[in-house]
Design an enzyme around this catalytic site. Structure first.
Site, short mmCIF file in Angstrom:
data_model
loop_
_atom_site.label_atom_id
_atom_site.label_comp_id
_atom_site.label_asym_id
_atom_site.label_seq_id
_atom_site.Cartn_x
_atom_site.Cartn_y
_atom_site.Cartn_z
N LYS A 238 0.81 -1.22 0.00
CA LYS A 238 0.00 0.00 0.00
C LYS A 238 0.85 1.28 0.00
O LYS A 238 0.46 2.26 -0.62
CB LYS A 238 -0.94 0.00 1.21
CG LYS A 238 -2.05 -1.02 1.10
CD LYS A 238 -3.07 -0.82 2.20
CE LYS A 238 -4.24 -1.79 2.05
NZ LYS A 238 -5.31 -1.54 3.02
N ASP B 282 -9.53 3.41 2.24
CA ASP B 282 -9.49 2.87 3.59
C ASP B 282 -10.04 3.86 4.60
O ASP B 282 -10.85 3.52 5.46
CB ASP B 282 -8.06 2.50 3.97
CG ASP B 282 -7.62 1.17 3.41
OD1 ASP B 282 -8.50 0.32 3.18
OD2 ASP B 282 -6.42 0.98 3.18
#
Length: 426
Positions: free
Chosen positions: A308, A345
């Protein structure tokens, strides 16, 4: 005797089913029982005679089966251990069993390259008098020199050439797919990568030029590493509908086998009639993942651990929100080939805590979950695959286009799921 094949026109590559289900059994009776249960929904079967202790005993049962199901296409395989199979008999015995299977009605015979090059040409060509010949080669170590292997195989006259390699990286799928795209116009090829990372070739190989692919009856009855079930290929990945226009997405990470994203996203694509497929991508290195994204190409990926943060510097652009957070969980490949990154997220975390209104980058919003979900905040505005128009424009990317509908579907599904299960999925 002429070596010209006499198999029926329905076996021409363009008319063959895309999925061949491998059938095994502890004995001939069990194998035929499984075939009887399968044949209604699976008109293309492979009888793995090398899995039987006494494959010769299966011949009368195969004949009865073929007489009862004349429209079923069947491959007979009796591969010796030297070629990766389980048959411990001699080369002569292998050819004898295949000849008898042909006489029993099997329209295709799989002969390993190792057997073909050591046999007299007349012995191999005799098999083609009544059945089509699949000349096969299996590489259990890697995916290398596919062109050289094909040239070696072309020395033996056959109706189909099957090259099965092992994917040790996602990039190996790119190698196989490019090989199929280049050679399938000149030869009838079956090309597959084995192993967990070979899933891309099993789903997309048919659109690149592979005549068909193989599937297992169940997860416990795989005849090759990484083989998926026929039910998965048809219902989860919709392999019968995969074509040149199919968009390819996936979830990438290490590990990633636990992800439920393929089931969720492919179900959404099916319901909304979107021509797309979503795969599990086990990327052992970021470099391998990026090669796969550009080589397949992938239109978008959901990025999970451990990439990520590391993937950010390899993207062409990101929105200010993602840059500020320092982590990306969504990558979109635009029409110009550029990669744009986004982070959903924080939006998801904020949606699960509707009372919180802190700045997404404030100290109270910091999550610190291994770099994956680094902050909470902002409102839920998009999806895992393609963000909304405002986010695209902020990152300098073209708008998501016709698939915005699928994005809105996923957002709605996400919100409804949160209402039903406030605790989340874990």
């Amino acid at each position: 005797m002429s070596s010209a094949p006499t198999y029926t026109p329905r076996l021409l590559p363009l008319r063959m089913p895309r999925v061949c289900v491998a059938v095994t059994g502890a004995d001939a009776s069990e194998m035929m029982e499984k075939a009887e249960a399968l044949v209604r929904d699976n008109p293309f079967l492979e009888f793995r005679l090398d899995y039987l202790a006494k494959p010769g005993l299966a011949i009368p049962k195969i004949k009865a089966f073929m007489e009862s199901h004349p429209d079923t296409v069947v491959i007979a395989t009796c591969r010796r251990t030297v070629a990766g199979g389980r048959f411990r008999g001699s080369m002569a015995s292998e050819l004898d069993i295949l000849a008898k299977a042909s006489g029993a009605g099997c329209q295709l015979l799989d002969v390993a390259l190792q057997t073909a090059i050591k046999s007299k040409p007349a012995q191999v060509q005799k098999l083609r008098a009544r059945s089509a010949l699949i000349l096969s080669f299996h590489d259990f170590r890697g995916t290398k020199k596919l062109d050289e292997k094909l040239q070696k195989m072309l020395a033996v006259q056959a109706d189909f050439h099957k090259i099965v390699s092992t994917a040790t990286t996602l990039s190996d799928n790119v190698t196989m797919i490019r090989f199929l795209a280049k050679e399938s116009d000149k030869h009838s090829l079956i090309g597959i990568c084995m192993g967990e990372q070979g899933i891309i070739s099993r789903v997309l190989g048919v659109r690149a030029g592979s005549v068909f692919t193989f599937a297992a009856l169940s997860p416990d009855e795989k005849t090759a590493p990484g083989q998926v079930t026929a039910q998965e290929l048809r219902n989860l990945y919709r392999i019968e509908q995969v074509d040149a226009a199919t968009r390819v997405y996936g979830v990438a990470g290490d590990p990633v086998v636990h992800s439920l994203s393929p089931a969720i996203m492919n179900a959404a694509f099916r319901r909304e009639n979107v021509n797309a497929v979503y795969l599990t991508l086990h990327a052992k290195t970021l470099k391998d993942l990026l090669t796969c994204i550009r080589g397949i190409p992938l239109h978008g990926i959901s990025v999970t651990m451990p990439y990520k943060e590391a993937i950010l510097k390899h993207l062409d652009n990101t929105d200010s929100h993602t840059t500020k957070i320092g982590a990306c969980n969504t990558v979109v490949r635009a029409q110009d080939g550029k990669l744009y990154g986004f982070n959903t997220d924080a939006a998801g975390a904020q949606a699960s805590h509707p009372r919180r209104r802190e700045d997404p980058c404030s100290r109270s919003g910091r999550r610190g979950a291994g770099g994956g979900v680094r902050f909470e905040g902002t409102r839920l505005r998009g999806l895992y695959l393609e963000p909304d128009h405002r986010s695209c424009q902020e990152a300098g990317s073209p708008s998501p286009g016709p698939h915005g509908k699928a994005c809105r579907l996923e957002e709605a599904e996400f919100r409804r799921d949160r209402q039903r299960h406030p605790g989340g999925h874990g």
